[in-house]
Design a protein around this motif. Structure first.
Motif, PDB file in Angstrom:
ATOM      1  N   ASN A   1      10.894   6.896  -2.104  1.00 15.70           N
ATOM      2  CA  ASN A   1      11.139   8.256  -2.619  1.00 15.70           C
ATOM      3  C   ASN A   1      10.053   8.705  -3.597  1.00 15.70           C
ATOM      4  O   ASN A   1      10.328   9.418  -4.569  1.00 15.70           O
ATOM      5  N   LEU A   2       8.831   8.310  -3.326  1.00 16.62           N
ATOM      6  CA  LEU A   2       7.739   8.611  -4.259  1.00 16.62           C
ATOM      7  C   LEU A   2       7.468  10.101  -4.360  1.00 16.62           C
ATOM      8  O   LEU A   2       7.019  10.597  -5.406  1.00 16.62           O
ATOM      9  N   GLU A   3       7.716  10.839  -3.265  1.00 16.48           N
ATOM     10  CA  GLU A   3       7.422  12.274  -3.274  1.00 16.48           C
ATOM     11  C   GLU A   3       8.367  13.041  -4.200  1.00 16.48           C
ATOM     12  O   GLU A   3       8.104  14.205  -4.543  1.00 16.48           O
ATOM     13  N   GLN A   4       9.462  12.414  -4.644  1.00 21.72           N
ATOM     14  CA  GLN A   4      10.411  13.087  -5.512  1.00 21.72           C
ATOM     15  C   GLN A   4      10.219  12.726  -6.986  1.00 21.72           C
ATOM     16  O   GLN A   4      10.993  13.162  -7.829  1.00 21.72           O
TER      17      GLN A   4
ATOM     18  N   GLY B   1      20.277  -0.239 -19.897  1.00 24.23           N
ATOM     19  CA  GLY B   1      19.625  -0.871 -18.758  1.00 24.23           C
ATOM     20  C   GLY B   1      19.916  -0.228 -17.428  1.00 24.23           C
ATOM     21  O   GLY B   1      19.365  -0.627 -16.402  1.00 24.23           O
ATOM     22  N   ASP B   2      20.802   0.806 -17.411  1.00 27.42           N
ATOM     23  CA  ASP B   2      21.133   1.443 -16.142  1.00 27.42           C
ATOM     24  C   ASP B   2      20.124   2.524 -15.765  1.00 27.42           C
ATOM     25  O   ASP B   2      19.916   2.817 -14.595  1.00 27.42           O
ATOM     26  N   THR B   3      19.534   3.152 -16.750  1.00 25.68           N
ATOM     27  CA  THR B   3      18.606   4.250 -16.511  1.00 25.68           C
ATOM     28  C   THR B   3      17.194   3.827 -16.903  1.00 25.68           C
ATOM     29  O   THR B   3      16.994   3.153 -17.906  1.00 25.68           O
ATOM     30  N   ALA B   4      16.223   4.232 -16.101  1.00 27.12           N
ATOM     31  CA  ALA B   4      14.827   3.912 -16.376  1.00 27.12           C
ATOM     32  C   ALA B   4      14.007   5.187 -16.322  1.00 27.12           C
ATOM     33  O   ALA B   4      14.381   6.172 -15.673  1.00 27.12           O
ATOM     34  N   VAL B   5      12.895   5.157 -17.013  1.00 29.96           N
ATOM     35  CA  VAL B   5      11.964   6.283 -17.049  1.00 29.96           C
ATOM     36  C   VAL B   5      10.734   5.928 -16.242  1.00 29.96           C
ATOM     37  O   VAL B   5      10.197   4.826 -16.369  1.00 29.96           O
ATOM     38  N   VAL B   6      10.281   6.857 -15.415  1.00 32.79           N
ATOM     39  CA  VAL B   6       9.125   6.620 -14.558  1.00 32.79           C
ATOM     40  C   VAL B   6       7.841   6.821 -15.356  1.00 32.79           C
ATOM     41  O   VAL B   6       7.660   7.844 -16.026  1.00 32.79           O
TER      42      VAL B   6
ATOM     43  N   ALA C   1       5.758  11.680 -13.576  1.00 31.89           N
ATOM     44  CA  ALA C   1       5.796  10.998 -14.868  1.00 31.89           C
ATOM     45  C   ALA C   1       6.927  11.571 -15.717  1.00 31.89           C
ATOM     46  O   ALA C   1       7.060  12.787 -15.857  1.00 31.89           O
ATOM     47  N   GLY C   2       7.777  10.699 -16.259  1.00 30.27           N
ATOM     48  CA  GLY C   2       8.901  11.115 -17.075  1.00 30.27           C
ATOM     49  C   GLY C   2      10.205  11.277 -16.322  1.00 30.27           C
ATOM     50  O   GLY C   2      11.248  11.521 -16.953  1.00 30.27           O
ATOM     51  N   SER C   3      10.164  11.166 -14.994  1.00 30.34           N
ATOM     52  CA  SER C   3      11.410  11.254 -14.221  1.00 30.34           C
ATOM     53  C   SER C   3      12.334  10.117 -14.618  1.00 30.34           C
ATOM     54  O   SER C   3      11.897   9.014 -14.951  1.00 30.34           O
ATOM     55  N   ARG C   4      13.639  10.412 -14.564  1.00 37.44           N
ATOM     56  CA  ARG C   4      14.634   9.390 -14.855  1.00 37.44           C
ATOM     57  C   ARG C   4      15.262   8.921 -13.553  1.00 37.44           C
ATOM     58  O   ARG C   4      15.642   9.739 -12.714  1.00 37.44           O
ATOM     59  N   VAL C   5      15.352   7.615 -13.425  1.00 35.97           N
ATOM     60  CA  VAL C   5      15.940   7.031 -12.224  1.00 35.97           C
ATOM     61  C   VAL C   5      16.989   6.016 -12.643  1.00 35.97           C
ATOM     62  O   VAL C   5      16.963   5.489 -13.761  1.00 35.97           O
ATOM     63  N   ARG C   6      17.910   5.765 -11.747  1.00 35.05           N
ATOM     64  CA  ARG C   6      18.939   4.747 -11.989  1.00 35.05           C
ATOM     65  C   ARG C   6      18.606   3.530 -11.151  1.00 35.05           C
ATOM     66  O   ARG C   6      18.435   3.623  -9.933  1.00 35.05           O
TER      67      ARG C   6
ATOM     68  N   ARG D   1       0.827  -1.204   0.000  1.00 31.96           N
ATOM     69  CA  ARG D   1       0.000   0.000   0.000  1.00 31.96           C
ATOM     70  C   ARG D   1       0.862   1.255   0.000  1.00 31.96           C
ATOM     71  O   ARG D   1       0.447   2.310  -0.490  1.00 31.96           O
ATOM     72  N   THR D   2       2.074   1.142   0.550  1.00 30.94           N
ATOM     73  CA  THR D   2       2.954   2.303   0.592  1.00 30.94           C
ATOM     74  C   THR D   2       3.453   2.709  -0.794  1.00 30.94           C
ATOM     75  O   THR D   2       4.025   3.796  -0.946  1.00 30.94           O
ATOM     76  N   ALA D   3       3.256   1.862  -1.811  1.00 29.56           N
ATOM     77  CA  ALA D   3       3.684   2.204  -3.156  1.00 29.56           C
ATOM     78  C   ALA D   3       2.670   3.099  -3.870  1.00 29.56           C
ATOM     79  O   ALA D   3       2.964   3.644  -4.933  1.00 29.56           O
ATOM     80  N   PHE D   4       1.479   3.254  -3.296  1.00 28.84           N
ATOM     81  CA  PHE D   4       0.430   4.035  -3.940  1.00 28.84           C
ATOM     82  C   PHE D   4       0.553   5.508  -3.575  1.00 28.84           C
ATOM     83  O   PHE D   4       0.815   5.873  -2.430  1.00 28.84           O
ATOM     84  N   VAL D   5       0.356   6.344  -4.576  1.00 27.72           N
ATOM     85  CA  VAL D   5       0.186   7.778  -4.377  1.00 27.72           C
ATOM     86  C   VAL D   5      -1.235   8.094  -4.822  1.00 27.72           C
ATOM     87  O   VAL D   5      -1.506   8.239  -6.016  1.00 27.72           O
ATOM     88  N   GLY D   6      -2.140   8.134  -3.875  1.00 28.39           N
ATOM     89  CA  GLY D   6      -3.551   8.215  -4.231  1.00 28.39           C
ATOM     90  C   GLY D   6      -3.977   6.918  -4.872  1.00 28.39           C
ATOM     91  O   GLY D   6      -3.865   5.845  -4.282  1.00 28.39           O
TER      92      GLY D   6
END
Length: 212
Positions: A183-186, A147-152, A189-194, A128-133
């Motif tokens: 780190n969902l608050e950061q 494969g090192d970088t992913a798009v949200v 859509a479109g954010s890049r994460v490693r 449930r902690t993975a949900f934002v609304g």
């Protein structure tokens, strides 16, 4: 000396309300009798779970949360109504002692119960902690990034049932997708994460004083 009052069943006297020679009126309470070989246990369940108890499976009763199982067996009966005051209904169990001995649950004791319920097929258990609304963030591999970088990406899944710590999702998320849970608050859509493999994460080093 002129009257014999017989108990309706074999048992032990738990309390006495009269004394020899005392006068009593019709309907007065004389004794409280307990049958220690058979105890009925009632367990209150949330009204939202009405109709979901599996009456063919065996429940498990414990006298404390971290204690061993003291009895397992089927549900004897289920209350047909939900209490409008606290929104609960009761499941009942008849706990018998072995060969006429005392039941493993003493009368008046509190128990911790694990009761089998309806199984949900074709669902994924998502924290449930993975949900934002009503949304989830998933990490998709970015083309050409090795494969090192992913798009949200944002998903709005279909939730069949909310449980205390997980949601049973039956649509809107594909099996194998990586769901972001921290780190969902950061994120947006479109954010890049490693994406870092779990085995590559080093434990943090604590700096402090040592004492002998």
């Amino acid at each position: 000396a002129r009257t014999v009052v017989r108990a309706p069943f074999r048992g032990r006297v738990e309390s006495r309300r009269v004394e020899p020679g005392g006068r009593v009126a019709p309907g007065a309470l004389l004794f409280t009798i307990v049958d220690p070989t058979r105890v009925e246990v009632s367990v209150a369940l949330a009204g939202s779970r009405f109709g979901e108890v599996d009456e063919t499976g065996d429940a498990d009763l414990r006298l404390r949360e971290d204690g061993p199982s003291v009895w397992s067996g089927p549900v004897t009966r289920i209350s047909p109504v939900v209490d409008p005051l606290d929104r609960t209904f009761f499941a009942y169990f008849e706990v018998d002692g072995p060969a006429g001995a005392a039941a493993p649950v003493p009368p008046g004791a509190f128990v911790v119960a694990r009761i089998p319920g309806r199984r949900h097929a074709g669902v994924m258990a998502v924290p449930r902690t993975a949900f934002v609304g009503d949304r989830l963030f998933v990490a998709e591999d970015e083309p050409g990034a090795g494969g090192d970088t992913a798009v949200v990406k944002v998903r709005k899944p279909s939730v069949r049932r909310w449980l205390s710590d997980v949601a049973l999702v039956d649509g809107g998320v594909t099996e194998g997708e990586r769901i972001v849970v921290t780190n969902l608050e950061q994120l947006a859509a479109g954010s890049r994460v490693r994406v870092v493999p779990e085995e590559a994460i080093e434990a943090p080093t604590t700096v402090g004083e040592e004492s002998e």
